[in-house]
Design a protein around this motif. Structure first.
Motif, PDB file in Angstrom:
ATOM      1  N   PHE A  12     -16.106   4.898  -4.313  1.00  0.00           N
ATOM      2  CA  PHE A  12     -14.718   4.531  -4.597  1.00  0.00           C
ATOM      3  C   PHE A  12     -14.045   5.654  -5.381  1.00  0.00           C
ATOM      4  CE2 PHE A  12     -17.202   0.669  -4.216  1.00  0.00           C
ATOM      5  CZ  PHE A  12     -16.493  -0.004  -3.233  1.00  0.00           C
ATOM      6  N   LYS A  13     -12.954   6.130  -4.829  1.00  0.00           N
ATOM      7  CA  LYS A  13     -12.261   7.278  -5.405  1.00  0.00           C
ATOM      8  C   LYS A  13     -11.592   6.921  -6.726  1.00  0.00           C
ATOM      9  CE  LYS A  13     -10.034  10.028  -2.613  1.00  0.00           C
ATOM     10  NZ  LYS A  13      -8.984  10.588  -1.723  1.00  0.00           N
ATOM     11  N   LYS A  14     -11.664   7.815  -7.664  1.00  0.00           N
ATOM     12  CA  LYS A  14     -10.956   7.695  -8.930  1.00  0.00           C
ATOM     13  C   LYS A  14      -9.829   8.725  -8.976  1.00  0.00           C
ATOM     14  CE  LYS A  14     -14.919   5.892 -11.525  1.00  0.00           C
ATOM     15  NZ  LYS A  14     -14.298   4.554 -11.669  1.00  0.00           N
ATOM     16  N   CYS A  15      -8.947   8.564  -9.954  1.00  0.00           N
ATOM     17  CA  CYS A  15      -7.760   9.416 -10.021  1.00  0.00           C
ATOM     18  C   CYS A  15      -8.133  10.891 -10.101  1.00  0.00           C
ATOM     19  CB  CYS A  15      -6.895   9.004 -11.212  1.00  0.00           C
ATOM     20  SG  CYS A  15      -5.419  10.030 -11.459  1.00  0.00           S
ATOM     21  N   ILE A  42       1.006  -6.037  -8.081  1.00  0.00           N
ATOM     22  CA  ILE A  42       0.302  -4.951  -7.390  1.00  0.00           C
ATOM     23  C   ILE A  42      -1.131  -5.336  -6.989  1.00  0.00           C
ATOM     24  CG2 ILE A  42       1.711  -3.065  -8.256  1.00  0.00           C
ATOM     25  CD1 ILE A  42      -0.478  -2.451 -10.312  1.00  0.00           C
ATOM     26  N   PRO A  43      -1.317  -6.487  -6.296  1.00  0.00           N
ATOM     27  CA  PRO A  43      -2.671  -6.840  -5.852  1.00  0.00           C
ATOM     28  C   PRO A  43      -3.126  -5.903  -4.731  1.00  0.00           C
ATOM     29  CG  PRO A  43      -1.058  -8.348  -4.911  1.00  0.00           C
ATOM     30  CD  PRO A  43      -0.307  -7.463  -5.848  1.00  0.00           C
ATOM     31  N   GLU A  44      -4.462  -5.841  -4.382  1.00  0.00           N
ATOM     32  CA  GLU A  44      -5.487  -6.733  -4.878  1.00  0.00           C
ATOM     33  C   GLU A  44      -6.423  -5.978  -5.811  1.00  0.00           C
ATOM     34  OE1 GLU A  44      -6.447 -10.094  -1.600  1.00  0.00           O
ATOM     35  OE2 GLU A  44      -7.170  -8.062  -1.151  1.00  0.00           O
ATOM     36  N   HIS A  45      -6.689  -6.570  -6.971  1.00  0.00           N
ATOM     37  CA  HIS A  45      -7.659  -6.040  -7.913  1.00  0.00           C
ATOM     38  C   HIS A  45      -8.318  -7.227  -8.610  1.00  0.00           C
ATOM     39  CE1 HIS A  45      -4.355  -3.063  -7.659  1.00  0.00           C
ATOM     40  NE2 HIS A  45      -5.336  -2.197  -7.577  1.00  0.00           N
ATOM     41  N   ALA A  46      -9.593  -7.113  -8.873  1.00  0.00           N
ATOM     42  CA  ALA A  46     -10.328  -8.192  -9.545  1.00  0.00           C
ATOM     43  C   ALA A  46     -10.212  -8.006 -11.051  1.00  0.00           C
ATOM     44  CB  ALA A  46     -11.790  -8.185  -9.105  1.00  0.00           C
ATOM     45  N   TYR A  83      -4.538   1.668 -11.731  1.00  0.00           N
ATOM     46  CA  TYR A  83      -4.708   0.745 -10.614  1.00  0.00           C
ATOM     47  C   TYR A  83      -4.449   1.520  -9.316  1.00  0.00           C
ATOM     48  CZ  TYR A  83      -4.602  -3.185 -13.905  1.00  0.00           C
ATOM     49  OH  TYR A  83      -4.869  -4.061 -14.926  1.00  0.00           O
ATOM     50  N   ARG A  84      -5.348   1.339  -8.380  1.00  0.00           N
ATOM     51  CA  ARG A  84      -5.217   2.063  -7.115  1.00  0.00           C
ATOM     52  C   ARG A  84      -4.712   1.114  -6.027  1.00  0.00           C
ATOM     53  NH1 ARG A  84     -10.020   4.325  -3.218  1.00  0.00           N
ATOM     54  NH2 ARG A  84      -8.791   5.842  -2.024  1.00  0.00           N
ATOM     55  N   LEU A  85      -3.650   1.518  -5.330  1.00  0.00           N
ATOM     56  CA  LEU A  85      -3.134   0.763  -4.192  1.00  0.00           C
ATOM     57  C   LEU A  85      -3.555   1.493  -2.921  1.00  0.00           C
ATOM     58  CD1 LEU A  85       0.461  -0.181  -5.407  1.00  0.00           C
ATOM     59  CD2 LEU A  85      -1.587  -1.578  -5.425  1.00  0.00           C
ATOM     60  N   TYR A  86      -4.530   0.892  -2.225  1.00  0.00           N
ATOM     61  CA  TYR A  86      -5.077   1.516  -1.023  1.00  0.00           C
ATOM     62  C   TYR A  86      -5.847   0.449  -0.260  1.00  0.00           C
ATOM     63  CZ  TYR A  86      -7.023   5.345   1.796  1.00  0.00           C
ATOM     64  OH  TYR A  86      -7.337   6.197   2.825  1.00  0.00           O
ATOM     65  N   ASN A  87      -5.598   0.338   1.030  1.00  0.00           N
ATOM     66  CA  ASN A  87      -6.283  -0.666   1.841  1.00  0.00           C
ATOM     67  C   ASN A  87      -7.734  -0.255   2.083  1.00  0.00           C
ATOM     68  OD1 ASN A  87      -3.899  -2.051   1.971  1.00  0.00           O
ATOM     69  ND2 ASN A  87      -3.400  -1.425   4.045  1.00  0.00           N
ATOM     70  N   ASN A 100     -11.846  -4.810 -13.373  1.00  0.00           N
ATOM     71  CA  ASN A 100     -11.901  -3.415 -12.961  1.00  0.00           C
ATOM     72  C   ASN A 100     -10.681  -3.137 -12.090  1.00  0.00           C
ATOM     73  OD1 ASN A 100     -12.615  -0.958 -11.473  1.00  0.00           O
ATOM     74  ND2 ASN A 100     -14.666  -1.245 -12.327  1.00  0.00           N
ATOM     75  N   PRO A 101      -9.978  -2.015 -12.286  1.00  0.00           N
ATOM     76  CA  PRO A 101      -8.770  -1.736 -11.493  1.00  0.00           C
ATOM     77  C   PRO A 101      -9.050  -1.168 -10.112  1.00  0.00           C
ATOM     78  CG  PRO A 101      -9.116   0.021 -13.065  1.00  0.00           C
ATOM     79  CD  PRO A 101     -10.176  -1.011 -13.353  1.00  0.00           C
ATOM     80  N   MET A 102     -10.305  -1.125  -9.685  1.00  0.00           N
ATOM     81  CA  MET A 102     -10.644  -0.567  -8.383  1.00  0.00           C
ATOM     82  C   MET A 102      -9.938  -1.346  -7.274  1.00  0.00           C
ATOM     83  SD  MET A 102     -14.575  -1.998  -8.070  1.00  0.00           S
ATOM     84  CE  MET A 102     -14.851  -1.394  -6.420  1.00  0.00           C
TER      85      MET A 102
END
Length: 301
Positions: A23-26, A237-241, A255-259, A269-271
């Motif tokens: 999972f990519k981080k900033c 800004i979903p989806e994040h758990a 928070y990452r917005l990516y399908n 976690n903002p993943m």
């Protein structure tokens, strides 16, 4: 009891099986890393006040320029006010190398009802007024603020994070039998408005694990900050758990917005998870305000 115990053990196994390397981080995203490290709190953008004008009764337009301006750093902005108090702000290079994609299809095909407003110009700002709604465009530094009556609701670029990367032509690649591939630096510095040092920082490719993005059109990222004045919490800004109320990401990964197709994840976690909905809203006892960011590209918040 045996079935229940086995189920709990299975859940425990899943909870520790997330591979964060997938999972990519900033800091692994070239554009997120570039824009997050920009100077803050002092915007280099200003409005050419001679350019501001009314397009019609519901819209105004103006040019936004950078303090180190080239022809490619001039942006045409439009603000449109709808009858339901929705405000649409768009910005595009005034003379783009390539026009940017505009996600107009995401707005639906129903006709929109415009508000009726009036443009009032002053020495340092211009106001677009419709009933109790007032939109103020400050010239230098460039900001846009929205008020209802005497109450300030939202401010765009209050922290000076508005930025649109200059579109460039990709440097040529020359092949040599002795030296292999040699990248030919673009020498027309006056055309791109960047020094060789700045050009070296720009990325034409993006790699993450085994995934390669050739990025043939080069750096085209944008950034923006919106301040909701008088609101303590923001949601959406979903989806994040993660928690329902969004947390500050100043000192954490955004928070990452990516399908994605995610079947293993961690709580709090903002993943990014399966889908992304670029809508954020805030509530107060008197008002509600929302922000829709209809951008088809990856976004970090």
């Amino acid at each position: 009891m045996g079935l229940l115990t086995g189920f709990l053990v299975s859940l425990l196994g899943l909870s520790i099986s997330v591979n964060h390397n997938n999972f990519k981080k900033c800091d692994q995203s070239t554009f997120c890393r570039r824009l997050r490290n920009m100077p803050k709190d002092k915007s280099p953008y200003f409005v050419d006040k001679a350019s501001i004008k009314a397009v019609n009764q519901s819209s105004i337009t103006f040019l936004i320029k950078h303090e180190v301006t080239t022809a490619k750093d001039v942006h045409r902005a439009t603000i449109r006010l709808l009858a339901d108090n929705t405000i649409r702000v768009t910005a595009q290079e005034d003379n783009p190398v390539r026009p940017r994609y505009s996600p107009v299809d995401s707005f639906g095909d129903k006709p929109l009802k415009d508000a009726t407003g009036s443009l009032v110009k002053a020495d340092d700002s211009a106001s677009f007024i419709s009933g109790a709604i007032r939109i103020v465009v400050n010239y230098n530094p460039f900001t846009v603020s929205v008020s209802r009556g005497d109450q300030l609701i939202a401010t765009m670029n209050a922290r000076g994070l508005f930025h649109i990367e200059t579109q460039l032509l990709k440097p040529e690649i020359q092949k040599s039998e002795d030296e292999g591939q040699v990248e030919k630096e673009q020498s027309e510095e006056e055309d791109v408005g960047l020094s060789d040092e700045d050009l070296a920082k720009m990325s034409w490719e993006d790699d993450f694990n085994s995934h390669h993005d050739s990025n043939p059109r080069g750096p085209r990222a944008i950034s923006l900050d919106i301040t909701f004045n008088g609101f303590d919490k923001a949601y959406g800004i979903p989806e994040h758990a993660d928690t329902f109320a969004l947390k500050s990401t100043t000192s954490t990964d955004p928070y990452r917005l990516y399908n994605l197709d995610v079947f293993e994840y961690e709580l709090n976690n903002p993943m990014a998870l399966y889908g992304s909905i670029p809508y954020l809203h805030a509530l107060s006892p008197d008002l509600s305000v929302g922000l829709m960011w209809p951008n088809a590209a990856e976004t970090w918040v």
